[in-house]
Motif scaffolding. Structure first.
Motif, mmCIF file in Angstrom:
data_model
loop_
_atom_site.group_PDB
_atom_site.id
_atom_site.type_symbol
_atom_site.label_atom_id
_atom_site.label_comp_id
_atom_site.label_asym_id
_atom_site.label_seq_id
_atom_site.Cartn_x
_atom_site.Cartn_y
_atom_site.Cartn_z
ATOM 1 N N MET A 49 0.826 -1.207 0.000
ATOM 2 C CA MET A 49 0.000 0.000 0.000
ATOM 3 C C MET A 49 0.859 1.255 0.000
ATOM 4 S SD MET A 49 -2.881 -1.313 2.737
ATOM 5 C CE MET A 49 -3.327 0.355 3.249
ATOM 6 N N PHE A 50 1.900 1.265 0.830
ATOM 7 C CA PHE A 50 2.760 2.444 0.957
ATOM 8 C C PHE A 50 3.418 2.801 -0.376
ATOM 9 C CE2 PHE A 50 6.840 4.479 1.768
ATOM 10 C CZ PHE A 50 6.482 5.496 2.645
ATOM 11 N N PHE A 51 3.979 1.802 -1.045
ATOM 12 C CA PHE A 51 4.717 2.065 -2.280
ATOM 13 C C PHE A 51 3.831 2.132 -3.518
ATOM 14 C CE2 PHE A 51 8.265 0.617 0.415
ATOM 15 C CZ PHE A 51 9.153 1.665 0.171
ATOM 16 N N ASN A 52 2.514 2.066 -3.328
ATOM 17 C CA ASN A 52 1.591 2.266 -4.434
ATOM 18 C C ASN A 52 0.597 3.377 -4.139
ATOM 19 O OD1 ASN A 52 1.889 0.018 -6.675
ATOM 20 N ND2 ASN A 52 2.315 -0.956 -4.707
ATOM 21 N N ASP A 53 0.866 4.141 -3.112
ATOM 22 C CA ASP A 53 0.069 5.327 -2.787
ATOM 23 C C ASP A 53 0.642 6.490 -3.591
ATOM 24 O OD1 ASP A 53 -0.848 7.744 -1.500
ATOM 25 O OD2 ASP A 53 -1.485 6.501 0.181
ATOM 26 N N ALA A 54 -0.199 7.142 -4.372
ATOM 27 C CA ALA A 54 0.282 8.218 -5.243
ATOM 28 C C ALA A 54 0.954 9.330 -4.448
ATOM 29 C CB ALA A 54 -0.884 8.794 -6.058
ATOM 30 N N SER A 55 0.451 9.635 -3.266
ATOM 31 C CA SER A 55 1.053 10.682 -2.435
ATOM 32 C C SER A 55 2.449 10.287 -1.997
ATOM 33 C CB SER A 55 0.178 10.955 -1.205
ATOM 34 O OG SER A 55 -1.059 11.493 -1.584
ATOM 35 N N MET A 56 2.641 9.021 -1.671
ATOM 36 C CA MET A 56 3.961 8.548 -1.266
ATOM 37 C C MET A 56 4.931 8.551 -2.444
ATOM 38 S SD MET A 56 3.704 8.026 1.933
ATOM 39 C CE MET A 56 2.610 9.449 1.874
ATOM 40 N N MET A 57 4.438 8.209 -3.626
ATOM 41 C CA MET A 57 5.307 8.187 -4.793
ATOM 42 C C MET A 57 5.777 9.589 -5.161
ATOM 43 S SD MET A 57 5.932 5.137 -5.568
ATOM 44 C CE MET A 57 6.021 5.032 -3.770
#
Length: 361
Positions: A214-222
């Motif tokens: 989830m973390f590495f596919n969250d647009a905000s995180m990217m």
């Protein structure tokens, strides 16, 4: 008219939140020896109100606000009612929950037919099946550790599909993989509730893998890690969102770690409930509040909410977890930490929401 009706369901959800806090503090007060009457048996368990009636109703409200279907406007109201009564013995209350679940399933099917995206509606429906099964237990989410984890995992899955939806729009393979993980995670917990309870440590490993996905596919995180698909300047609200979302994911990752060492934690159920419930879920609510309230009231946030109130809420959560961990050493301190942090959590949350409303233009 539809918005007004749905806003009333949001009010019911908000009142459920207050009721959950009152019952939670009431229960804590009884353990401290305060001279209060016992909690009536007809009142639902604390977890049923907070997760089922408050969060479950709030999510249905948000989805129906985005896609109002006039003849299904009764669904959030019936869901809230069933969450507050499903713990009672008469089977009619379980039937009400089933009817509201069917109504929700129909709405999700309409969402799929309208937007031609299967993943989100499918996972959101499966997540509510998971929550219904947990709510229907004799003591609701308090029935067993698995019931509590299942109820909380409903929120993890619903929030998860919303957070990675944008990345799926870019046809990213890993985002599809995370969607599949969320489905497998939900089905695995349903199997645990209905068929056989497997080792909680396995759930912990599954949660850690899901959280990382989830973390590495969250647009905000990217955007934070240099993969900004939009190539646009980051606003103050977007920075606040990235910051708060990161903290939410850290809480969820820690919850997965705590599950893997379940047998080493004396009050493991409390630790998990608070790290997921207060840590991940409520941090996500605080992070999403400006957008959700803004879209509901048709106003845009002028600036990010108060970071002071946000981090004060986090500090209270950390204090609650510390109290859970030191309970074997100082039971009295654990008892009082629950009372104090619970009260402060409630006050800070209300002040934070008022701060968000004041920043809307």
């Amino acid at each position: 008219m539809e918005r007004r009706i749905l806003k009333f369901s949001m009010l019911i959800g908000a009142l459920s939140f207050v009721l959950a806090i009152v019952i939670g503090v009431w229960r804590i007060a009884l353990t401290r020896g305060f001279l209060l009457p016992s909690i009536p048996e007809f009142l639902p368990p604390h977890g049923n109100i907070m997760v089922g009636a408050f969060l479950g109703t709030l999510i249905i409200f948000e989805r129906m606000l985005a896609l109002p279907v006039k003849w299904l406007l009764w669904v959030p109201f019936l869901w809230a009612l069933s969450s507050l009564t499903v713990h009672l013995e008469p089977i009619v209350f379980k039937a009400i929950n089933l009817i509201s679940l069917i109504g929700w399933g129909i709405h999700r099917w309409i969402a799929y037919s309208t937007f031609k995206h299967l993943w989100n509606p499918l996972i959101e429906f499966i997540a509510y099946i998971l929550l219904s099964l947990a709510l229907m237990k004799t003591n609701g989410l308090a029935e067993s550790p698995i019931s509590a984890i299942a109820g909380l995992s409903f929120a993890i899955c619903v929030i998860g599909v919303e957070r990675i939806e944008l990345m799926l729009g870019f046809k990213k393979f890993t985002a599809k993989l995370v969607y599949a993980l969320l489905i497998l995670y939900s089905v695995f917990l349903i199997f645990n509730l209905l068929v056989y309870e497997m080792a909680i440590q396995i759930i912990g490993v599954a949660l850690i893998i899901t959280t990382i996905g989830m973390f590495f596919n969250d647009a905000s995180m990217m955007a934070k890690f240099g993969e900004n698909k939009f190539k646009t300047p980051i606003s103050g609200l977007q920075k606040f969102s990235r910051e708060t979302l990161t903290i939410a994911y850290i809480w969820l990752f820690l919850a997965g770690v705590f599950l893997t060492i379940w047998n080493s934690i004396p009050l493991a159920k409390d630790v998990i409930f608070h790290s997921i419930g207060l840590g991940f879920i409520f941090t996500m609510i605080l992070s999403h509040a400006p957008i959700v309230l803004g879209s509901t009231l048709k106003k845009m946030p002028k600036k990010p909410p108060s970071r002071f109130l946000f981090y004060l809420f986090q500090a209270m959560t950390i204090a609650r977890l510390i109290g859970d961990f030191i309970a074997p050493v100082s039971l009295e301190l654990w008892k009082w930490s629950g009372w104090i942090t619970g009260t402060f959590h409630f006050v800070i949350f209300i002040l934070y929401i008022f701060n968000v409303l004041r920043n809307l233009k």
